[in-house]
Design a protein around this motif. Structure first.
Motif, PDB file in Angstrom:
ATOM      1  N   TRP A 166       0.835  -1.208   0.000  1.00 23.58           N
ATOM      2  CA  TRP A 166       0.000   0.000   0.000  1.00 23.58           C
ATOM      3  C   TRP A 166       0.869   1.258   0.000  1.00 23.58           C
ATOM      4  O   TRP A 166       0.609   2.214  -0.746  1.00 23.58           O
ATOM      5  N   PHE A 167       1.911   1.264   0.817  1.00 20.67           N
ATOM      6  CA  PHE A 167       2.782   2.431   0.915  1.00 20.67           C
ATOM      7  C   PHE A 167       3.490   2.709  -0.413  1.00 20.67           C
ATOM      8  O   PHE A 167       3.608   3.874  -0.830  1.00 20.67           O
ATOM      9  N   SER A 168       3.954   1.652  -1.074  1.00 17.52           N
ATOM     10  CA  SER A 168       4.607   1.848  -2.368  1.00 17.52           C
ATOM     11  C   SER A 168       3.623   2.381  -3.402  1.00 17.52           C
ATOM     12  O   SER A 168       3.979   3.235  -4.234  1.00 17.52           O
ATOM     13  N   GLY A 169       2.373   1.905  -3.366  1.00 20.22           N
ATOM     14  CA  GLY A 169       1.369   2.439  -4.276  1.00 20.22           C
ATOM     15  C   GLY A 169       1.058   3.903  -4.006  1.00 20.22           C
ATOM     16  O   GLY A 169       0.906   4.700  -4.943  1.00 20.22           O
ATOM     17  N   VAL A 200       0.850  -8.081 -14.966  1.00 21.19           N
ATOM     18  CA  VAL A 200       1.903  -9.046 -15.267  1.00 21.19           C
ATOM     19  C   VAL A 200       3.170  -8.733 -14.484  1.00 21.19           C
ATOM     20  O   VAL A 200       3.803  -9.614 -13.905  1.00 21.19           O
ATOM     21  N   ALA A 201       3.560  -7.448 -14.442  1.00 19.92           N
ATOM     22  CA  ALA A 201       4.834  -7.059 -13.840  1.00 19.92           C
ATOM     23  C   ALA A 201       4.874  -7.254 -12.334  1.00 19.92           C
ATOM     24  O   ALA A 201       5.955  -7.265 -11.744  1.00 19.92           O
ATOM     25  N   SER A 202       3.716  -7.408 -11.682  1.00 20.67           N
ATOM     26  CA  SER A 202       3.711  -7.610 -10.228  1.00 20.67           C
ATOM     27  C   SER A 202       4.181  -9.002  -9.834  1.00 20.67           C
ATOM     28  O   SER A 202       4.552  -9.232  -8.681  1.00 20.67           O
ATOM     29  N   GLY A 203       4.138  -9.953 -10.770  1.00 14.82           N
ATOM     30  CA  GLY A 203       4.587 -11.303 -10.471  1.00 14.82           C
ATOM     31  C   GLY A 203       3.621 -12.120  -9.638  1.00 14.82           C
ATOM     32  O   GLY A 203       4.000 -13.141  -9.060  1.00 14.82           O
ATOM     33  N   PRO A 223       8.604  -2.594  -7.078  1.00  9.05           N
ATOM     34  CA  PRO A 223       8.496  -2.850  -5.631  1.00  9.05           C
ATOM     35  C   PRO A 223       7.361  -3.805  -5.289  1.00  9.05           C
ATOM     36  O   PRO A 223       7.454  -4.555  -4.310  1.00  9.05           O
ATOM     37  N   LEU A 224       6.282  -3.801  -6.097  1.00  6.49           N
ATOM     38  CA  LEU A 224       5.180  -4.721  -5.827  1.00  6.49           C
ATOM     39  C   LEU A 224       5.601  -6.167  -6.031  1.00  6.49           C
ATOM     40  O   LEU A 224       5.158  -7.072  -5.307  1.00  6.49           O
ATOM     41  N   PHE A 225       6.462  -6.420  -7.000  1.00  8.90           N
ATOM     42  CA  PHE A 225       6.999  -7.766  -7.219  1.00  8.90           C
ATOM     43  C   PHE A 225       7.721  -8.263  -5.966  1.00  8.90           C
ATOM     44  O   PHE A 225       7.561  -9.413  -5.547  1.00  8.90           O
ATOM     45  N   LEU A 250      10.980  -0.879   0.305  1.00  9.01           N
ATOM     46  CA  LEU A 250      10.824   0.217   1.268  1.00  9.01           C
ATOM     47  C   LEU A 250      11.638   1.436   0.863  1.00  9.01           C
ATOM     48  O   LEU A 250      11.117   2.560   0.838  1.00  9.01           O
ATOM     49  N   TRP A 251      12.916   1.240   0.533  1.00  9.83           N
ATOM     50  CA  TRP A 251      13.759   2.378   0.181  1.00  9.83           C
ATOM     51  C   TRP A 251      13.311   3.040  -1.118  1.00  9.83           C
ATOM     52  O   TRP A 251      13.320   4.275  -1.231  1.00  9.83           O
ATOM     53  N   LEU A 252      12.926   2.233  -2.103  1.00  9.10           N
ATOM     54  CA  LEU A 252      12.442   2.819  -3.345  1.00  9.10           C
ATOM     55  C   LEU A 252      11.161   3.620  -3.113  1.00  9.10           C
ATOM     56  O   LEU A 252      10.977   4.703  -3.684  1.00  9.10           O
ATOM     57  N   SER A 253      10.274   3.116  -2.257  1.00  8.64           N
ATOM     58  CA  SER A 253       9.037   3.833  -1.952  1.00  8.64           C
ATOM     59  C   SER A 253       9.330   5.151  -1.250  1.00  8.64           C
ATOM     60  O   SER A 253       8.699   6.179  -1.545  1.00  8.64           O
ATOM     61  N   LEU A 254      10.280   5.152  -0.323  1.00  5.45           N
ATOM     62  CA  LEU A 254      10.648   6.392   0.365  1.00  5.45           C
ATOM     63  C   LEU A 254      11.235   7.412  -0.616  1.00  5.45           C
ATOM     64  O   LEU A 254      10.924   8.611  -0.542  1.00  5.45           O
TER      65      LEU A 254
END
Length: 279
Positions: A166-169, A200-203, A223-225, A250-254
């Motif tokens: 959710w945070f990454s979204g 597809v890309a979420s895996g 990040p969802l993958f 986490l780091w990419l989302s931040l």
């Protein structure tokens, strides 16, 4: 002689704690408004959200059954395997859509002094999280009671991955929201394409440990993958994810959140209500 004027004492500035409480109250009431405006009847809106998730589950269940690839999934409950992917996919894409649709700096709602774009984006994301957690809880409870007992190896870890998805979204949505006043149509198309690509890309349809290195490079940017693969490691006792990392997500989302907030701050300072007059 007239009496000398009585000096006025400066008004006390509100404390940081009081400001934080006011902000939390504003986010709470805005979140309730966002939940209720999705449908006139709150129960009907929740049931519609549950139905969307159930349709996803049924579609993927029959697709895997017809293709005969159920054996390639993780050893364990096959429907629970599908839920780990679909629940996180839904909460991620719903968070992106909710933040993109939140009131921006050119919205008439911004004329109310306490309201800011940060509040509207946070409340929209929290409303989406609230609905998705309720929907997932209802589906898991119904499956546990009517079909078979649900066993999750590490529930807290699985819940943490759901929150990370959710945070990454929400972070991706903030980046889109920062560009929305400048390119409204392009942002709507971009957000839609991003959500479709994550089908597809979420895996969620395969296990990351079974992917060859030549295919893994097409998914490990997402990040969802990583959150879906890590969630399956927490849900299933017999699965240990080797090619994903929740720290990366986490780091990419931040980083995306900081970039989005910087862009949104710049947009808010230069936004004008006249931008949308010709549309």
């Amino acid at each position: 002689m007239p009496a000398p004027p009585i000096p006025r004492r400066p008004l006390p500035r509100p404390s940081a704690w009081r400001g934080a409480l006011v902000l939390m109250g504003l986010i709470y009431h805005s979140t309730v408004r966002n939940v209720r405006k999705s449908h006139r009847n709150a129960v009907a809106g929740l049931l519609i959200n549950v139905l969307q998730t159930v349709i996803f589950l049924a579609a993927f269940f029959f697709m895997f059954t017809l293709l005969g690839v159920r054996g390639s999934a993780i050893r364990g409950d096959f429907l629970l395997y599908l839920m780990t992917g679909i629940f996180l996919f839904m909460v991620h894409t719903k968070a992106v859509a909710a933040v993109v649709k939140a009131e921006g700096p050119t919205s008439p709602m911004m004329q109310h002094a306490p309201l800011t774009t940060a509040v509207t984006m946070a409340s929209s994301a929290l409303a989406a999280l609230y609905l998705q957690i309720l929907s997932a809880g209802i589906i898991l409870f119904a499956y546990h009671v009517a079909w078979t007992p649900v066993t999750i190896d590490q529930p807290l870890g699985a819940l943490a991955m759901l929150l990370l998805a959710w945070f990454s979204g929400a972070a991706v949505g903030v980046c889109f929201a920062a560009l929305k006043p400048w390119f409204p149509e392009a942002v709507q198309i971009g957000a839609s394409v991003y959500s479709r690509a994550n089908m597809v890309a979420s895996g969620k349809m395969f296990v990351a440990n079974t992917l060859p290195g030549s295919l893994l490079v097409f998914f490990d940017w997402n990040p969802l993958f990583h959150t879906i693969d890590q969630a399956r490691g927490y849900v299933f006792l017999n699965y240990a994810p080797r090619f994903s990392s929740w720290e990366y997500a986490l780091w990419l989302s931040l980083i995306l959140l900081v970039i989005g907030l910087l862009g949104e701050s710049y947009t808010r300072r230069h936004a004008s209500l006249s931008w949308g007059m010709g549309r």
